[in-house]
Write a protein that holds these residues in place. Structure first.
Motif, PDB file in Angstrom:
ATOM      1  N   UNK A  53      29.745  45.919  48.402  1.00  0.00           N
ATOM      2  CA  UNK A  53      29.560  47.123  47.604  1.00  0.00           C
ATOM      3  C   UNK A  53      30.315  46.678  46.251  1.00  0.00           C
ATOM      4  N   UNK A  54      31.781  46.156  46.637  1.00  0.00           N
ATOM      5  CA  UNK A  54      32.398  45.923  45.557  1.00  0.00           C
ATOM      6  C   UNK A  54      31.986  44.770  44.513  1.00  0.00           C
ATOM      7  N   UNK A  55      31.546  43.773  45.126  1.00  0.00           N
ATOM      8  CA  UNK A  55      30.891  42.738  44.195  1.00  0.00           C
ATOM      9  C   UNK A  55      29.514  42.725  43.882  1.00  0.00           C
ATOM     10  N   UNK A 192      40.079  43.081  39.963  1.00  0.00           N
ATOM     11  CA  UNK A 192      39.197  41.793  39.802  1.00  0.00           C
ATOM     12  C   UNK A 192      38.344  41.610  40.853  1.00  0.00           C
ATOM     13  N   UNK A 193      37.043  41.136  40.428  1.00  0.00           N
ATOM     14  CA  UNK A 193      36.078  40.973  41.757  1.00  0.00           C
ATOM     15  C   UNK A 193      36.461  39.691  42.406  1.00  0.00           C
ATOM     16  N   UNK A 199      37.388  38.668  50.064  1.00  0.00           N
ATOM     17  CA  UNK A 199      37.685  39.842  50.110  1.00  0.00           C
ATOM     18  C   UNK A 199      37.851  40.489  51.623  1.00  0.00           C
ATOM     19  N   UNK A 200      36.699  40.227  52.527  1.00  0.00           N
ATOM     20  CA  UNK A 200      36.738  40.629  53.697  1.00  0.00           C
ATOM     21  C   UNK A 200      37.943  40.065  54.682  1.00  0.00           C
ATOM     22  N   UNK A 201      37.897  38.744  54.340  1.00  0.00           N
ATOM     23  CA  UNK A 201      39.091  38.142  55.473  1.00  0.00           C
ATOM     24  C   UNK A 201      40.359  38.007  54.801  1.00  0.00           C
ATOM     25  N   UNK A 337      38.078  48.143  52.921  1.00  0.00           N
ATOM     26  CA  UNK A 337      37.829  46.676  53.711  1.00  0.00           C
ATOM     27  C   UNK A 337      38.362  46.968  54.904  1.00  0.00           C
ATOM     28  N   UNK A 338      39.864  47.278  55.100  1.00  0.00           N
ATOM     29  CA  UNK A 338      40.744  47.112  56.240  1.00  0.00           C
ATOM     30  C   UNK A 338      39.998  48.393  57.053  1.00  0.00           C
ATOM     31  N   UNK A 339      39.568  49.341  56.645  1.00  0.00           N
ATOM     32  CA  UNK A 339      38.784  50.290  57.422  1.00  0.00           C
ATOM     33  C   UNK A 339      37.823  49.923  57.829  1.00  0.00           C
TER      34      UNK A 339
END
Length: 397
Positions: A53-55, A192-193, A199-201, A337-339
């Motif tokens: 969703x962010x990218x 920043x993208x 992002x996930x890991x 992402x952590x959630x």
């Protein structure tokens, strides 16, 4: 509306357990395995969906997920083998529904709101849980009157209907329609993208180094184990074992959905005002005791109604305080992402309960052990909740 439709689709296997057993002779462990895989992927996709969703964009991600869900559930109308069920309702429906779930709510809350985040997350979470429950009576009626195929086609149509609605009415972010996030005095800084995997890991690596993450993930594992994994998947079949018709049992879940709407919204309001750890202690404790009570009740109207009210108020009231603790601990940028990773723990717990419940029912002939086990884990989660270290949230300018 998207959360309602996706959650209603995700709940359909609970209605299909008995009809598929009668139509194909498949044991409940087979259908429960498909449901468990779907629930697991529903959670595992979460952190990647938040990063996507962010990218890639929130609207594009949600649209792609709705189309995948609709196609997968529609294709299941032609299934003849257990692996068809596992692929359609397990793999593809699980992947699609994972992007239209709690991480979508967390992304919306952090992107569109600065104040009243707990209340809004409560409302969005209530939509997810209520959709899981309130559509079950309709699906049960369809299964009784038109067979299992009418259930899967209704689920496919519901998600397909949401595609044009999301396309026309869901903006990407407040700035896209000339607004500020609710409660903000200035536009949020551009972030920043990052690549989806980075992002996930990356967020997982930073979070996993803290005890707070593991406490939140552990309690949320138990949350899933005790809600949609056990009750959402097996309560209708449990009531059927006790001589209660499927439509009436589905009505019981609908009552839970109504009270969940009240309970989870109230939980969001409370989360804005009180220590979320104490709220979690209360929620998990009440849930554990409720699950232990049910097998020993007389399954009368009064007993089931009492269970539905208490359990419904507590169904998924844990989400707003869990998200608040995650946001305080990991910051607004990493929190969705952590959630998502914490929610993956939720769905791993749900998948475990969905499969284990079917396995114990097939091997022992009843659900007694499963409900006692789930109730015990609820009490364990209550204890873990008060051990979470809380970091004060920064003041909002």
């Amino acid at each position: 509306m998207a959360l309602l439709a996706a959650a209603g689709t995700r709940s359909a296997p609970g209605v299909l357990l008995v009809p598929l057993e009668e139509a194909f002779g498949w044991g409940r462990s087979i259908t429960a395995l498909a449901a468990g895989i779907g629930i697991f992927l529903y959670g595992l996709v979460g952190p990647f969906a938040a990063a996507l969703m962010a990218s890639f964009g929130l609207r594009r991600t949600v649209l792609s997920a709705l189309i995948l869900m609709s196609a997968a559930t529609g294709a299941s109308a032609f299934m003849t083998q257990p692996w068809h069920l596992i692929m359609t309702w397990g793999v593809f429906s699980g992947i699609g529904s994972g992007a239209v779930a709690m991480v979508l709510g967390a992304t919306i809350v952090n992107r569109w709101f600065v104040s009243h985040r707990g209340l809004v997350m409560g409302l969005l979470t209530a939509s997810t849980a209520t959709g899981t429950l309130v559509f079950l009576p309709l699906l049960a009626v369809l299964a009784d009157s038109g067979g299992w195929r009418s259930v899967v086609m209704a689920a496919s149509a519901a998600t397909a209907l949401m595609v044009p609605i999301v396309w026309f009415f869901v903006p990407e972010k407040p700035g896209a329609v000339g607004l500020l996030p609710y409660g903000a005095l200035r536009p949020p800084p551009d972030t920043p993208r990052r690549g989806i995997l980075a992002a996930a890991f990356g967020s997982l690596q930073r979070a996993a180094a803290t005890r707070t993450f593991w406490y939140l993930a552990g309690t949320f594992f138990i949350c899933g184990f005790t809600t949609n994994g056990l009750v959402g998947t097996h309560l209708i079949a449990f009531c059927s074992d006790m001589g209660i018709p499927q439509v009436q049992a589905a009505g019981l879940l609908a009552i839970m959905g109504i009270f969940d709407l009240i309970g989870t919204t109230a939980s969001g309001w409370l989360t804005d005002r009180y220590d979320p750890r104490k709220l979690l202690f209360f929620y998990y404790g009440v849930r554990g005791l409720s699950l232990m009570y049910l097998p020993f009740s007389d399954f009368s109207y009064y007993s089931l109604a009492l269970f539905a009210v208490f359990y419904g108020l507590d169904w998924i009231a844990t989400v707003p305080p869990t998200l608040r603790l995650a946001t305080e601990a990991f910051g607004e940028q990493d929190a969705p992402v952590v959630f998502g990773w914490i929610a993956a723990g939720h769905q791993l717990g749900a998948a475990s309960a969905a499969f284990l419940g079917g396995l114990l029912r097939d091997t022992q002939g009843d659900y007694l052990t499963m409900f006692l086990l789930a109730g015990s884990t609820g009490l364990l989660a209550a204890g873990l909740s008060v051990m979470i270290h809380r970091k004060a949230a920064p003041a909002v300018a």
